[in-house]
Design a protein around this motif. Structure first.
Motif, mmCIF file in Angstrom:
data_model
loop_
_atom_site.group_PDB
_atom_site.id
_atom_site.type_symbol
_atom_site.label_atom_id
_atom_site.label_comp_id
_atom_site.label_asym_id
_atom_site.label_seq_id
_atom_site.Cartn_x
_atom_site.Cartn_y
_atom_site.Cartn_z
ATOM 1 N N PRO A 1 0.804 -1.238 0.000
ATOM 2 C CA PRO A 1 0.000 0.000 0.000
ATOM 3 C C PRO A 1 0.828 1.276 0.000
ATOM 4 N N VAL A 2 2.135 1.193 0.261
ATOM 5 C CA VAL A 2 2.989 2.380 0.282
ATOM 6 C C VAL A 2 3.013 2.998 -1.109
ATOM 7 N N PRO A 3 2.972 4.328 -1.228
ATOM 8 C CA PRO A 3 2.988 4.965 -2.551
ATOM 9 C C PRO A 3 4.141 4.449 -3.413
ATOM 10 N N ASP A 4 3.855 4.253 -4.682
ATOM 11 C CA ASP A 4 4.850 3.676 -5.587
ATOM 12 C C ASP A 4 6.111 4.519 -5.694
ATOM 13 N N LYS A 5 5.989 5.817 -5.477
ATOM 14 C CA LYS A 5 7.164 6.678 -5.646
ATOM 15 C C LYS A 5 8.182 6.523 -4.530
ATOM 16 N N VAL A 6 7.811 5.899 -3.420
ATOM 17 C CA VAL A 6 8.756 5.661 -2.333
ATOM 18 C C VAL A 6 9.730 4.560 -2.748
ATOM 19 N N ASN A 7 11.020 4.820 -2.588
ATOM 20 C CA ASN A 7 12.063 3.862 -2.960
ATOM 21 C C ASN A 7 12.310 2.896 -1.802
ATOM 22 N N ILE A 8 12.028 1.623 -2.018
ATOM 23 C CA ILE A 8 12.212 0.600 -0.986
ATOM 24 C C ILE A 8 13.424 -0.245 -1.353
ATOM 25 N N TYR A 9 14.354 -0.374 -0.410
ATOM 26 C CA TYR A 9 15.654 -0.977 -0.700
ATOM 27 C C TYR A 9 15.756 -2.425 -0.249
ATOM 28 N N ILE A 10 16.561 -3.173 -1.013
ATOM 29 C CA ILE A 10 16.994 -4.509 -0.619
ATOM 30 C C ILE A 10 18.498 -4.611 -0.867
ATOM 31 N N THR A 11 19.130 -5.597 -0.253
ATOM 32 C CA THR A 11 20.510 -5.955 -0.603
ATOM 33 C C THR A 11 20.539 -7.301 -1.313
ATOM 34 N N GLY A 12 19.368 -7.795 -1.688
ATOM 35 C CA GLY A 12 19.273 -9.086 -2.357
ATOM 36 C C GLY A 12 18.951 -10.192 -1.378
ATOM 37 N N ALA A 13 19.267 -11.408 -1.743
ATOM 38 C CA ALA A 13 19.015 -12.539 -0.851
ATOM 39 C C ALA A 13 19.857 -12.425 0.410
ATOM 40 N N ASN A 14 21.079 -11.883 0.248
ATOM 41 C CA ASN A 14 22.007 -11.772 1.363
ATOM 42 C C ASN A 14 22.471 -10.337 1.519
ATOM 43 N N VAL A 15 23.131 -10.070 2.635
ATOM 44 C CA VAL A 15 23.610 -8.715 2.902
ATOM 45 C C VAL A 15 24.623 -8.276 1.852
ATOM 46 N N TRP A 16 25.420 -9.224 1.353
ATOM 47 C CA TRP A 16 26.517 -8.884 0.451
ATOM 48 C C TRP A 16 26.255 -9.349 -0.978
ATOM 49 N N SER A 17 25.021 -9.594 -1.330
ATOM 50 C CA SER A 17 24.719 -10.083 -2.677
ATOM 51 C C SER A 17 25.121 -9.069 -3.744
ATOM 52 N N VAL A 18 25.583 -9.585 -4.872
ATOM 53 C CA VAL A 18 25.826 -8.772 -6.059
ATOM 54 C C VAL A 18 24.492 -8.607 -6.782
ATOM 55 N N PRO A 19 24.151 -7.398 -7.251
ATOM 56 C CA PRO A 19 22.870 -7.202 -7.931
ATOM 57 C C PRO A 19 22.627 -8.242 -9.016
ATOM 58 N N ASN A 20 21.408 -8.768 -9.014
ATOM 59 C CA ASN A 20 21.060 -9.780 -10.010
ATOM 60 C C ASN A 20 19.554 -9.760 -10.232
ATOM 61 N N ASN A 21 19.154 -10.125 -11.431
ATOM 62 C CA ASN A 21 17.738 -10.056 -11.796
ATOM 63 C C ASN A 21 16.891 -11.088 -11.067
ATOM 64 N N GLY A 22 17.487 -12.200 -10.654
ATOM 65 C CA GLY A 22 16.718 -13.204 -9.925
ATOM 66 C C GLY A 22 16.170 -12.655 -8.627
ATOM 67 N N ASP A 23 17.005 -12.025 -7.819
ATOM 68 C CA ASP A 23 16.551 -11.433 -6.563
ATOM 69 C C ASP A 23 15.560 -10.305 -6.805
#
Length: 686
Positions: free
Chosen positions: A402-424
């Protein structure tokens, strides 16, 4: 020579039958045109790598004696014009700003596409493909075109005149920020000497590209932060999120305003005053960097007993707004992951309410653009989704839908040190129902404090203990936001940040090794008292904790020669001397420099540099002592150093968060796995 070039240009133009549309050349025509310039490779080396370069081959003179007239159209802001003035004047050209182009010298046209500006008109005359700006899917879309003056004359009637070779430069963008990005390419072109006619069609693959100061350690000083902003402007990075874990006014005193004054001890551990923060935000604006100040209210954000949380946060935001901040973040990371549905709903409700309060306060209709506040950035409790089961992760991220779409919500992926990847990215998208932003813990050494990550990206993946060494960066990432959490050494981080800028701008063209080489050249060539690029190339592999491959190979080969009874230390001694000499040159160059960036770089590098210098010196001495025929006759006796406790090799670190922050010391560890044990082995042999 200039007249000869002009003649060649004229002949080539006539041979190709080119009229006023210089850009309407086929590949065959371009190859034919290049044949006239066999003595020179017509190619620019620009980073980040542009999306498309059309080389037009005609030479275009941008002499430092030329007057440069900057012709700026509506919508091009003062910061962009000032950046243009800076770039041109730093190359020795006198500059004027005018609404009309000059008939002499160089004109630099800056404009917004389809705005009716002079830049727009020139682009039409040259038949530049403006649909690239209007229809491409990328961000910061722009065209940079350099032509000789004759290209703007419909019939090229005076193409042979020497003055007609004066460069005319057009930067046309989708907005003023895109034009600003085009100036970064122009700056690098000017640094490479003789200019030739070219059209660069460019855009970024990732919209928000930059840095998150979110490590555990001493926050960057105001001086380092401002140097990073200048670096970002040059490399088309546009986002800097400040969330330094050890800044008490980010976390422990999150609801209190920054102090007016601080003690020297507080400044040493990273405290900032209100004036320092004002200075930082002003520098960010000049460099077109969105400076996002983040608050860390921790568990208070999801405390059902705290009915006043929005007012408290807005109170702090208002104080930061007065200091020049125009974008905010909220961190609730590292305080435990809630699973209670009511708490999850409360987080989403508070985030929504906070964005609404920001819009009502600063984003009303009629508010000037420079006074508006851009959307929130939010780092949730569950930013590494593998901490919990998929079912629990699904529930967590669905609660944020429900949070407005314009708010940027962050992840680090599956793990804290994950390299960006399309699967995550796709997995979280399925739960959240919208795209996420990526906080990338790459370069970050708060868990590897004695190591430096200044090699190429793939080598850094191998060296950083928390990253899977087999990770690969994808060529087709589907992200709008990619920000990097760098090392505690901000000036040294520029090497790695250079490559992340290159990657996020043009993901498919990224080459880890070539980008790293360009990064080292960029840092090395900027030293005030001389280029130290080759010396950096010599020492960086040896600054790694795991040694460079050359040391490991030569030490192994030397030991084998000793075992065979035919010791051959010559090649090893030569390599050690090369690295030692480069250490000495870098130290001298940076220490004697009056340039602030050199002093800041040396401060970052010092413990590792001095230790590597001492280690190589002792190894050379001990090898010469063991094999007198290889001894350096001019070498003095080298006393053994305490490589663990010598203060020259020690540095301060700051760990913890909130009430648990404390200062400690660590020892730098260059070449720790091979060279250092070898020195101890040599000591036992002598």
């Amino acid at each position: 020579m200039k007249n000869n070039i002009a003649l060649m240009v004229a002949l080539a133009l006539m041979a190709l039958g080119i009229q006023h549309s210089l850009l309407a050349q086929t590949p065959e025509q371009i190859r034919s045109f290049k044949a006239h310039f066999t003595d020179r490779t017509l190619s620019y080396c620009i980073y980040p790598k542009p999306q498309k370069i059309v080389e037009l081959c005609a030479m275009a003179d941008f002499n430092t004696a030329d007057l440069v007239t900057i012709v700026s159209g509506n919508g091009v802001d003062t910061f962009t014009v000032n950046r243009a003035v800076q770039i041109v004047s730093e190359h020795g050209n006198p500059v004027v700003i005018s609404a009309e182009p000059s008939k002499d010298g160089v004109n630099l046209y800056l404009g917004i596409v389809d705005s009716g500006s002079e830049a727009d008109k020139v682009a039409d005359r040259l038949e530049l493909d403006k649909s690239f700006i209007l229809n491409s899917l990328g961000y910061d879309r722009h065209i940079l075109c350099v032509v000789e003056r004759a290209a703007l004359d419909e019939h090229h009637s005076d193409v042979l005149g020497p003055k007609d070779l004066a460069a005319q430069v057009i930067i046309l963008g989708e907005n003023t920020d895109a034009v600003f990005c085009g100036l970064a390419s122009l700056e690098q072109m000017l640094e490479q000497g003789i200019m030739f006619s070219v059209a660069i069609y460019d855009y970024a693959d990732v919209k928000h590209r930059g840095v998150i100061e979110g490590y555990y350690g001493v926050p960057y000083s105001a001086e380092v932060t401002k140097e990073l902003f200048r670096f970002m402007a040059r490399n088309k990075l546009n986002t800097y999120m400040y969330g330094a874990k050890s800044d008490p006014y980010h976390s422990r005193y999150w609801s209190e305003p920054y102090p007016v004054a601080i003690t020297p001890e507080q400044e040493r551990v990273g405290y900032l005053t209100q004036d320092m923060m004002k200075d930082i935000t002003a520098a960010a604006r000049e460099c077109k960097v969105d400076f996002i100040w983040a608050i860390h209210p921790g568990k208070a954000f999801a405390d059902p007993q705290n009915k006043d949380i929005i007012r408290q946060i807005m109170g702090k935001f208002e104080s930061m707004y007065e200091l020049g901040v125009r974008q905010f973040g909220v961190f609730v990371d590292d305080v435990g992951v809630p699973s209670d549905p009511s708490i999850l709903k409360l987080c989403a409700d508070n985030l929504t309410a906070l964005q609404k309060a920001i819009d009502e306060k600063w984003n009303k209709e009629g508010t000037p653009a420079e006074d508006k506040v851009k959307p929130l950035h939010y780092v949730p409790q569950l930013y590494a989704y593998s901490w919990v089961s998929d079912d629990k992760a699904k529930t967590f991220f669905e609660s944020l839908r429900p949070v407005p779409d314009k708010v940027n919500i962050y992840i680090t992926g599956a793990n804290v040190w994950s390299v960006p990847n399309n699967g995550d990215i796709q997995k979280v998208y399925g739960w959240l129902g919208k795209g996420t932003s990526w906080w990338w813990n790459y370069l970050c050494n708060d868990q590897d404090m004695t190591k430096l990550f200044i090699a190429d990206m793939q080598t850094n993946f191998r060296d950083e203990s928390h990253i899977f060494s087999t990770s690969r960066i994808p060529a087709d990432i589907t992200l709008k936001t990619l920000i990097v959490n760098p090392m505690q050494q901000g000036m040294l981080s520029r090497i790695g940040l250079f490559s992340t800028a290159d990657y996020s701008w043009n993901t498919s063209a990224f080459n880890s090794v070539r980008s790293w080489e360009a990064a080292v050249r960029s840092v090395g060539s900027s030293a005030l008292l001389g280029d130290i690029t080759e010396d950096l190339f010599n020492i960086i592999p040896a600054l790694r904790y795991y040694d460079n491959d050359e040391f490991e190979y030569l030490i192994t080969r030397y030991k084998q020669s000793v075992e065979r009874g035919k010791p051959a230390p010559g090649a090893l001694i030569a390599e050690l001397k090369k690295v030692n000499a480069s250490c000495s040159k870098i130290e001298k160059t940076l220490v004697l420099s009056s340039k602030q960036s050199d002093a800041l770089l040396y401060s970052d590098l010092r413990p590792w540099l001095l230790k590597l210098k001492a280690m190589t010196a002792e190894a050379i001495y001990l090898l010469g002592k063991k094999h007198p025929e290889y001894a350096d006759k001019d070498s003095n006796n080298v006393a053994p150093r305490d490589y663990e406790n010598d203060p020259d090799f020690r540095f301060e670190i700051l760990g913890g968060m909130g009430e648990h922050i404390k200062m400690a010391e660590r020892t730098a560890e260059p070449s720790a796995k091979c060279l250092l044990p070898f020195i101890y082995w040599l000591r036992g042999q002598n």
